[in-house]
Each structure stands twice: as C-alpha cells, then as structure tokens.
Design a protein around this motif. Structure first.
Motif, PDB file in Angstrom:
ATOM      1  N   GLY D   6       0.932  -1.441   0.125  1.00  0.00           N
ATOM      2  CA  GLY D   6      -0.183   0.088  -0.080  1.00  0.00           C
ATOM      3  C   GLY D   6       0.907   1.243  -0.109  1.00  0.00           C
ATOM      4  N   PRO D   7       0.277   2.423   0.418  1.00  0.00           N
ATOM      5  CA  PRO D   7       1.048   3.619   0.473  1.00  0.00           C
ATOM      6  C   PRO D   7       2.211   3.601   0.921  1.00  0.00           C
ATOM      7  N   ASN D   8       3.181   4.078   0.596  1.00  0.00           N
ATOM      8  CA  ASN D   8       4.855   4.196   1.026  1.00  0.00           C
ATOM      9  C   ASN D   8       5.467   5.336   0.741  1.00  0.00           C
ATOM     10  N   GLN D   9       6.569   5.484   1.411  1.00  0.00           N
ATOM     11  CA  GLN D   9       7.422   6.478   1.274  1.00  0.00           C
ATOM     12  C   GLN D   9       8.713   6.345   1.912  1.00  0.00           C
ATOM     13  N   TYR D  10       9.822   7.020   1.475  1.00  0.00           N
ATOM     14  CA  TYR D  10      11.126   6.819   2.107  1.00  0.00           C
ATOM     15  C   TYR D  10      11.941   7.802   2.176  1.00  0.00           C
ATOM     16  N   THR D  33      16.810  21.771  10.037  1.00  0.00           N
ATOM     17  CA  THR D  33      16.658  20.504   9.859  1.00  0.00           C
ATOM     18  C   THR D  33      15.623  19.928   8.704  1.00  0.00           C
ATOM     19  N   VAL D  34      16.294  19.126   8.156  1.00  0.00           N
ATOM     20  CA  VAL D  34      15.576  18.749   6.718  1.00  0.00           C
ATOM     21  C   VAL D  34      15.327  17.396   6.549  1.00  0.00           C
ATOM     22  N   ALA D  35      13.997  17.222   6.160  1.00  0.00           N
ATOM     23  CA  ALA D  35      13.695  15.596   6.015  1.00  0.00           C
ATOM     24  C   ALA D  35      12.674  15.530   4.386  1.00  0.00           C
ATOM     25  N   SER D  36      13.421  14.562   3.920  1.00  0.00           N
ATOM     26  CA  SER D  36      12.902  14.264   2.320  1.00  0.00           C
ATOM     27  C   SER D  36      12.236  12.926   2.458  1.00  0.00           C
ATOM     28  N   ALA D  37      11.332  12.585   1.665  1.00  0.00           N
ATOM     29  CA  ALA D  37      10.301  11.431   1.514  1.00  0.00           C
ATOM     30  C   ALA D  37      10.169  11.460   0.136  1.00  0.00           C
ATOM     31  N   LEU D  38      10.646  10.276  -0.431  1.00  0.00           N
ATOM     32  CA  LEU D  38      10.242  10.081  -2.072  1.00  0.00           C
ATOM     33  C   LEU D  38       9.319   8.915  -2.003  1.00  0.00           C
ATOM     34  N   SER D  39       8.308   8.961  -3.050  1.00  0.00           N
ATOM     35  CA  SER D  39       7.519   7.824  -3.327  1.00  0.00           C
ATOM     36  C   SER D  39       7.576   7.543  -4.927  1.00  0.00           C
ATOM     37  N   GLY D  40       7.358   6.354  -5.298  1.00  0.00           N
ATOM     38  CA  GLY D  40       7.151   6.103  -6.666  1.00  0.00           C
ATOM     39  C   GLY D  40       7.180   4.788  -7.140  1.00  0.00           C
ATOM     40  N   ASP D  41       7.829   4.374  -7.959  1.00  0.00           N
ATOM     41  CA  ASP D  41       7.790   2.902  -8.334  1.00  0.00           C
ATOM     42  C   ASP D  41       8.682   2.103  -7.518  1.00  0.00           C
ATOM     43  N   LEU D  42       8.350   1.678  -6.495  1.00  0.00           N
ATOM     44  CA  LEU D  42       8.908   1.024  -5.524  1.00  0.00           C
ATOM     45  C   LEU D  42       8.675  -0.178  -4.909  1.00  0.00           C
ATOM     46  N   GLU D  43       7.861  -0.858  -5.841  1.00  0.00           N
ATOM     47  CA  GLU D  43       7.428  -2.358  -5.445  1.00  0.00           C
ATOM     48  C   GLU D  43       8.818  -3.196  -5.514  1.00  0.00           C
ATOM     49  N   THR D  45      11.921  -2.975  -4.418  1.00  0.00           N
ATOM     50  CA  THR D  45      12.635  -2.976  -3.221  1.00  0.00           C
ATOM     51  C   THR D  45      11.892  -3.726  -2.231  1.00  0.00           C
ATOM     52  N   HIS D  46      10.602  -3.554  -2.037  1.00  0.00           N
ATOM     53  CA  HIS D  46       9.698  -4.151  -1.104  1.00  0.00           C
ATOM     54  C   HIS D  46       9.555  -5.597  -1.258  1.00  0.00           C
ATOM     55  N   LEU D  47       9.424  -5.879  -2.566  1.00  0.00           N
ATOM     56  CA  LEU D  47       9.201  -7.384  -2.663  1.00  0.00           C
ATOM     57  C   LEU D  47      10.316  -8.242  -2.738  1.00  0.00           C
ATOM     58  N   THR D  48      11.406  -7.704  -3.449  1.00  0.00           N
ATOM     59  CA  THR D  48      12.392  -8.566  -3.848  1.00  0.00           C
ATOM     60  C   THR D  48      13.771  -7.978  -3.504  1.00  0.00           C
ATOM     61  N   GLY D  49      13.544  -6.887  -2.855  1.00  0.00           N
ATOM     62  CA  GLY D  49      15.086  -6.215  -2.611  1.00  0.00           C
ATOM     63  C   GLY D  49      16.049  -5.644  -3.835  1.00  0.00           C
ATOM     64  N   ASP D  50      15.150  -5.521  -4.971  1.00  0.00           N
ATOM     65  CA  ASP D  50      15.663  -4.614  -6.128  1.00  0.00           C
ATOM     66  C   ASP D  50      15.743  -3.460  -5.561  1.00  0.00           C
ATOM     67  N   ASN D  51      16.753  -2.688  -5.864  1.00  0.00           N
ATOM     68  CA  ASN D  51      16.917  -1.384  -5.381  1.00  0.00           C
ATOM     69  C   ASN D  51      17.338  -0.447  -6.550  1.00  0.00           C
ATOM     70  N   SER D  52      17.073  -0.979  -7.732  1.00  0.00           N
ATOM     71  CA  SER D  52      17.321   0.121  -8.843  1.00  0.00           C
ATOM     72  C   SER D  52      16.482   1.146  -9.080  1.00  0.00           C
ATOM     73  N   ALA D  53      15.471   1.326  -8.217  1.00  0.00           N
ATOM     74  CA  ALA D  53      14.771   2.527  -8.253  1.00  0.00           C
ATOM     75  C   ALA D  53      14.853   3.426  -6.922  1.00  0.00           C
ATOM     76  N   SER D  93      11.834   7.137 -11.713  1.00  0.00           N
ATOM     77  CA  SER D  93      10.931   6.252 -11.027  1.00  0.00           C
ATOM     78  C   SER D  93      10.224   6.835  -9.766  1.00  0.00           C
ATOM     79  N   ILE D  94      10.586   8.042  -9.479  1.00  0.00           N
ATOM     80  CA  ILE D  94      10.210   8.936  -8.202  1.00  0.00           C
ATOM     81  C   ILE D  94       9.070   9.856  -8.711  1.00  0.00           C
ATOM     82  N   HIS D  95       8.031   9.598  -8.268  1.00  0.00           N
ATOM     83  CA  HIS D  95       6.930  10.546  -8.838  1.00  0.00           C
ATOM     84  C   HIS D  95       6.325  11.521  -7.866  1.00  0.00           C
TER      85      HIS D  95
END
Lengths: 274, 274, 274, 274
Positions: D6-10, D33-43, D45-53, D93-95
């Motif tokens: 579901g919804p996610n960001q990092y 103090t800065v915080a960044s949080a990105l979302s996009g095509d991140l299935e 890394t979550h499902l297989t640990g593929d970090n290309s995005a 891949s970041i939207h």
C-alpha cells in the motif's frame, strides 16, 4: 585585574561506540556511550590560547574507536582504565583522566538479532592519575515498583502538612547508583551482576516505612554481597502513584486506581559505607 | 554485618510554581521550578523507618506554594533563602536546607500576554545551615554561536590525531554557569542581569584560539563586572559545526555549509576565581 | 470577512492511569497513558464561545479513572471501546470519539515487584461513531538490531551519490507499527502477542537487501499470522551504524567497530494489505 | 499467501544544515533540519530487494548539502521546492517528493554572534509531483500565555464532571500551526512574518470563552491577513495552570499562585478555511 584559573577539565562526550564480536556463532554486541575528561597543565590554553598541552577532544574520540579495535572493548571498567592510563602516560601535561562509560542493554532474540531492553544503563567511571586509579561502577534508569509492603507515617505535622498517613502505598523509583571499588583487581562483569541483583532483591524484599529505609537496605545488600565495594551512593526519585479520589462519582477506590504524575517527585539521596 | 549511613539528603523536586502579580496594569509572571533538599538527624528513617525527623516532601512542596502567597516570590535567590531559613529554623532535626530554583523566561507581547523565550533558564542555589547561608546564581541552556573569530591549532599530534588545524571555525556552545556570592546582601536581579550581559559580551568579543580561552574570558568578565561574585564555574559543550566536504560534487565550500551533529561534543569545564 | 470551521476535535491527553489488580497472590499492574478526542456539533464553542456542547476535557479524564474502577481496565482496545461508546452514546452533540492508549511494559521480579522494561509500548486506537467502531492495535519504540544478513547495493548513482555498495551491514530500527482489525470481536491480548512475535520473527529471519524489504516481510508476517488484521502500517527509522575508518591509525576494521549517530537517519514507511 | 504493498515513502530525516552568508559585514545564519521523503515505483525494493529505483537516502542528504552551496538556502519553502523538483525530475521512478523543513531561530547580538531563541521553529512542507507542487508553511513550539481575559463555563455536567466554572483563568498553549498556500508564487518570508504576527495578535487580543474560540480567532486572523493562505490547521495543547488551594494553610489565593503540571493536558485541534 587578573583572575585565577581554578579546577578545570576538558574532553569529548557522547562518543557512541558499538562493537560486534563475530568470533562465535552467536554475535555479541557491546553498545557504549563514552566520555573522556582530561586535566593537567592547562593554564596556557585558558590564558593565552596556547594549545600545546591540549590533546584535541577529536583525538580523544579517535582513541576510543582505535582502542576498541586494537584491544577489544570488554568490560567498561577495564576499557576505561586502559584509555585513562593511555592518556596520562603518553601526554606529559595531562595528570588526570576521567572516563565515564554508559552501556546500553540489548537482549538477544536470535543468533545475530537483538532488542534494546529498557532505558536502564550500566555505568562505569574511572579516574586515572600518576598515583593510580579509582574505579566506580553503577547503573541508572532502572525503574522499579512495589505494589504493596510500603507504609509512610509518623512524620512531623507542621502548619503546611496535609499529607495523610498511610499503611498501604505504591513505592516506585528509578534507581541511579554508583559504587566504589577498593581495588582495581575485580571481575567487573560478575561484580556488576551481583550488585544489580542485590539492588533488585533488596528493593523487592524490604518491607518499607520510608524510601530512605529502602535506600539503606539496597545499599547494605550491595555491600554485603560485593566484597570489593567500599561505598555506594544511591539517588532514588520517589515516583509518586497517587490514589485517585473517586468519591465524587460514588465509587470507592480500594488501592486500585492511581495517577502517576511526572512531577513533582521526591528525591532521596544517600550513601552507605562499610 | 552492620553498615554506616554516609552523606544523605531528601526533598521534593519538580515543584512547578507560576505566580502572577496583578497589581499593575501590566501583569508580571514568575515561572519557577523549585527543588528542596534537607539534611540532618536522619539515621532513624534510614535504619528503622522511624520518620519522626522527616518533614514530608509533600510538606516541603506545600511550603513553597504557601510562601509564594504569604511573602511573594520575588528574586529566586531571596525566595530560596526564605524557604531554607524556614526549614532549618522550624525543624529541630534539620540542619541544612538546599533550595535549587530554575526560572523560566517569558517575554511580554501584551499587557497580560507572554511568549516563552527559549530554553534558557536563570538559576539560583541556596544552602542554609545554622551557621549561615551560601548563595549561588547561574544560568543554563543559553545557546550561542560565533560565525567567525575562532581558530584552533597548535595542539599536539599523536598517532590518533587526524583533526586538521584551522584558522576559521564556527564556535557554538550552550552556556551553563554558576557563580558564588561572597555576601547575601546583593541586588539579585541587577547582579543577574550584569552577569548574563558579561557572559554574552565576552563570548561575542573574544577572538578565540580555544573554547577554554573563551571560557576564561567569560568568567573573568563576570568577576570584573560583578563585585559580589567570588568564583564562577562554567560548563561549555563545544557544539561542533563541521564544514561539509562538497568536493565529491565538484563544489568548494568557502566556510558556508556546515553540519551540526548532536554528538559527539566537546565538553569544556572550568573555574575562574579572584 | 467570515471563515469556515473545518475538521476539528478536542480532548484530554497525557492521562496517566496505573491500575493494580490485587485479587490474586501475584498482583497485576496495568500502566496506561490515555488520550481522548471528541468531535461533533462544535461550531458554537469555536465561533461564539458557547460551550453547551463541550464535554469538558477534565470530565473526559475523570471518566477514564472512574471507568477503570467501575469496569476494570483489561485490554486497552476494550477499554478504549468502552470509553468511546460512552462518550458517543451519552453526549447528544458528540458524534465521534477517538481513544488512543499507550501501555507501558513492566516485567515481574517478585509477587508484587516490577521493573519497567524498555521504552517499547503497546498501543491501541479506537474510533467510535454512531455507525460503529474501528479498532487499530500497534506498538512503538521497539528498537531492534541485526548484526548481519543485511546488504544494500544496486541503487542508482547520480552526481550526488557517494555511498558505497555493501554486502555486509548492521541493520537497526525502532519499530512503530499500527494494524487495523476487520472486526471488533478479537482476543486483543492474544492478537497483540501474535503480532509482536511476528514482527520480531520477520525482522530476525529476513535476509535483507533493503529496509523496505524487511518492512514488507514484517507486515506480511503479521497478516499471515493474525487473521483479524486487514492492513498494517510500519514506520521504520534506519538507525545507521557506520563502520569507523581506522586506516589513519594503521588498523583495519573487519565489521567490528561502528559509530551510531543520532542523526541523520533514514525513514522507511509503508503499508501492507491483504 | 501474497499480500499487497500500500502507500509508502522513504527518505532521510534529521539532516542538520547550518549555512552562513558572509557576504556582508553582518553574517546571516540559516539553521535547518531537513527531511525528504520520496514515493514512486518502489515495489521492487519491497518485494524482492531490487534497489534500482531507490535513490539512496544518503544521496538525498548529500543533495541537501550540495544545493545549499550551489543555490543558497534562502526561504525554506523555496529550498524545499528546489529539492523536490530535482528529485522528481531527475529520477524516472520517483513521482512524489515531500520535503519537510524546520528552521531554528537565532537572534543576533553582535555582527557575527547569535543566541538561539527558544524552542519555537518555523516550518515548511512542500510536496512536488509531476503535476505541480503544494506548499504549506507553519510553526511549532511557540508557547504563549494570557494571564487573564479567559473564562470557561456553560459546559455540560454529567456524572463525571467535577470541574468548577470559572470567569478568570490562565490560558496557555504551545502553538503548532500549518497553513496551505493557494499558490507557489508567494513572498515566503513576508508571508511567514505576517502569519506569525497574526497568530500572536489574535491570541493576545481575543477575550476567550474557550480555547476553541481562541483557535478559531487565530486561524481567522491568519486568513484575513495572508491572502495566499487557503486553509490553516492549528493544534493547541491546553497547558493547564491550576490555582493552588491554599485554604489548608489559612490563606486565600486571589488568582496568584498556580501549579503548571506537565500532564494531563487538553488538546484542541481545528481547521479554519475560507
């Protein structure tokens, strides 16, 4: 108008060091926060900014990390002694080194998996001079609670006294303790475990008429069970649990429902000696 | 096996007291956190739970609130003296009372409107015995920063030294200071303001070759400008601002972009005396 | 110029409730911090200060303490449901009640003696409306660490990327998790224990190529083992443990000595659903 | 059994950036103090640990520091927009990029000397997607107190109500506010100053029958004076100041002596819209 430099020390604090021993199947984690403080011939830097006697605090920090690799960390008392002896013996102008080490607790739940267990920390403080070393051990943020076996009465009543006497109260505190060793030849790990267990056993086992009485019992138990300990100092906040008055709602409160405010809190401090 | 009771004290901490003076058109707010600690003939409560000498910490708290109404709060040093003298003179078994008071700062922005200004607090500590009283004043959490006029070099380089020498660095600290008065006949408010201004002026005005030099200058300035002050103790964490290495990105960094980590930090402590 | 009131709620937070069950030989302590937040027909108080619909936050607090006596505390989800239903059913103008409850952990070390175990808390959040109730359970501040079985590589490298790829890193996080139940007919205690164990087992048992992968594995494990859970949300700070570069001191560092800075930290947040 | 992401960001949080503008005689410090949080095509890394995005959070941090040098920091809203547009436009891949920035306040007391002023922080939150950007501004930890002009009565009394009605109470809160801009073409600094002054003026100037009424007045004032603001959300803890009952000591308490407990506290949250 010229003024004089009095007692002074300087060093690095908040040095976070996590060391992993991977030699066995079950990894061992040691998690420390280290502070060093050096004293000596430091008039120069204070009066004129001459830093020729000032081993940089950054160097002190580097030494902590390098020693963790060169010699391993081991028990915090021993690690502190090694660091202190290094600073005093290698820096001609440094005559006293104090190392204060806080060890954070991790509980194993897998061969290489750990959960942080509580705010409680083990502590060690070492003071090294040219004349020798003094070692203290301690712990902090060990929060404990007895639900019964605590009374408080017989105290004086002046014009500002409203506290009722009680024969049944909750007794809660967050233990901070420091104990001094009469020798530097101690099995630090075993001594720490024995002292911690003595503190817990005395807290649980003392029928208490005041937190002062509990304090003295806790200190005495450590002295009785840890022969290397010369003196123990305890600081025990009385974390009040106040019975809530439920009579406005037509309810009694038979020692069941309490409010635990952050403040104010009692603060009981005492020393027990041989 | 019998053990001995060493130094001890007990009291109430975290007593939050806000007092409003509504006598003029412009209300005045005094916001204190008070801690009391009493010592005396307290063997009974420690050894047997006999509380006949133990003025309850709840009573100590009540006294703080009642005195705020009866006598007003006024300057924290004077309020502490009044409380300490009360405890020592009215309790036959209490021979020493220590009051530690922290005053929170509010800045007016309307006739009865105030904004809390900063973490900085004014502090007072009073120790009353049958022989008299000692008064210290202080402040804490006053965080200050110089963007220039700070160098650090000439320090020894051993095998663990990697810190480069610098002729331009940020210098930041969070001042904690305590100064002792040689008399209890002082205009506390004026003395506090003079000392605080001296600390700020010396921090801003000292071209610094080490934080130790800044510390000595700050302490000396207080002694020079506040005749009642006999000694001042300063604790100055060196809140590092590290220049970020931007060369991996093809960028220089002409003393512009810094990272300010929480830890580790230097910790410089010293005393300046007449 | 007239403006409009948008979404709003009000209530009492930081309600500290400690309840003791003395019915058996071994006392049971339940230690909660409760927050209530009510919504409804609240235009009056916002626009004109008409408080006829505003059940005082003090009353909300009283209700928490009274219900603890009248009905017992029990599981936090059930306690929250009871409170929420009370507020919505007895206050005509209140249409939604949210109860957020944090349970502090105590570990027994005697029949009536307990030690606070860790910063970790169990959490429950209940939303009651006229249409029914939604229940979420959770936990927070569960800090865990794997010393191995974690890699991170294959990420894109742009002009600002300096991080080296690694096939061996420490993986540490402080778990905050909330999971929603598809029903309010659940054995809350058993479900909580199962979910907590699933989180720990998945953290320890997942060979990780990213903290995102670990997050998804943790969430999936909870869904697999807790049939009542419809969705779980996890917030996992990546608490970095950075290998210290010891080469300036002529030392290698074979995955042994780490620094664990407070900041910056990664923050990985995600949801897993059926 | 397969589950769904579901919804996610990092991203990276706690990025401490201090920038010094030395171009004039009087240095200017910007402390963020800065915080960044990105979302996009991140299935992956979550499902297989593929970090290309997965643009590494370390890279996100580096970008913050590099942009501070390349483009200057300026207003936090503008800095956030620049960073967000960079992440979304350069990473296929970041939207969605969310930047949350907290600015710490420093008060000048010399050409290059500053004192940290308060816990209060200015805040900005920017969300950039391929479709555009949304900008919110805010502040937090602005603690304010009115000593009078506050009443509270007319609230319902049920079986759990004990609070007396009052026509004179202290009103204190710690303001957290976020307001959304209807445009990204705003003079951020001027808009912030105007909004902050509106909040203070409305707090001081509102004769209050409930904190809800004060909240609505504060929000309305911001909307009235800042044309770019579409909506404002306020979270106002009611920091209770309770009159101490001094009658046991034979004293009255004419709105003079208060206790200010940490908890419990009211919590009033609301939204004001055009």
């Amino acid at each position: 108008m010229a003024f004089t430099l009095g007692p002074n020390q300087y060093g690095k604090a908040g040095v976070r060091l996590v060391s992993v021993d991977r030699s066995g199947d079950r990894h061992v984690v040691t998690d420390l926060t280290v502070a060093s403080a050096l004293s000596g011939d430091l008039e120069g830097t204070h009066l004129t900014g001459d830093n020729s006697a000032v081993l940089a605090t950054d160097t002190q920090k580097n030494t902590v990390y390098a020693f963790a690799r060169e010699f391993g960390v081991g028990e915090p008392e021993a690690f502190g002694l090694r660091l202190g002896q290094h600073f005093v013996s290698t820096q001609a102008s440094i005559h006293r080194a104090q190392l204060t080490i806080e060890q954070h607790r991790w509980e194993r739940f897998g061969p290489h998996s750990f959960a942080r267990s509580g705010a409680e920390t083990r502590r060690a403080r070492v003071v090294v001079t040219e004349d020798g070393a003094e070692v203290s051990s301690g712990l902090g943020d060990l929060t404990v609670l007895n639900t019964t076996d605590s009374e408080f009465h017989g105290f004086p009543r002046d014009a500002y006294t409203t506290l009722p006497e009680t024969t049944e109260r909750m007794l809660a505190t967050s233990v901070e303790a420091w104990w001094d060793h009469s020798s530097a030849e101690v099995d630090w790990g075993a001594a720490y475990t024995a002292a911690r267990e003595a503190l817990l056993a005395a807290f649980a086992g003392t029928y208490s008429y005041s937190l002062q009485q509990t304090l003295f019992a806790m200190g005495s138990r450590v002295l009785a069970e840890a022969p290397s300990v010369a003196e123990i100092r305890l600081s025990l906040p009385n974390k009040h649990h106040n019975l809530v008055d439920l009579t406005p709602f037509g309810l009694d409160n038979p020692d069941q429902v309490y409010v635990a405010p952050t403040e104010p809190y009692g603060l009981i401090e005492g020393t027990v000696r041989r």
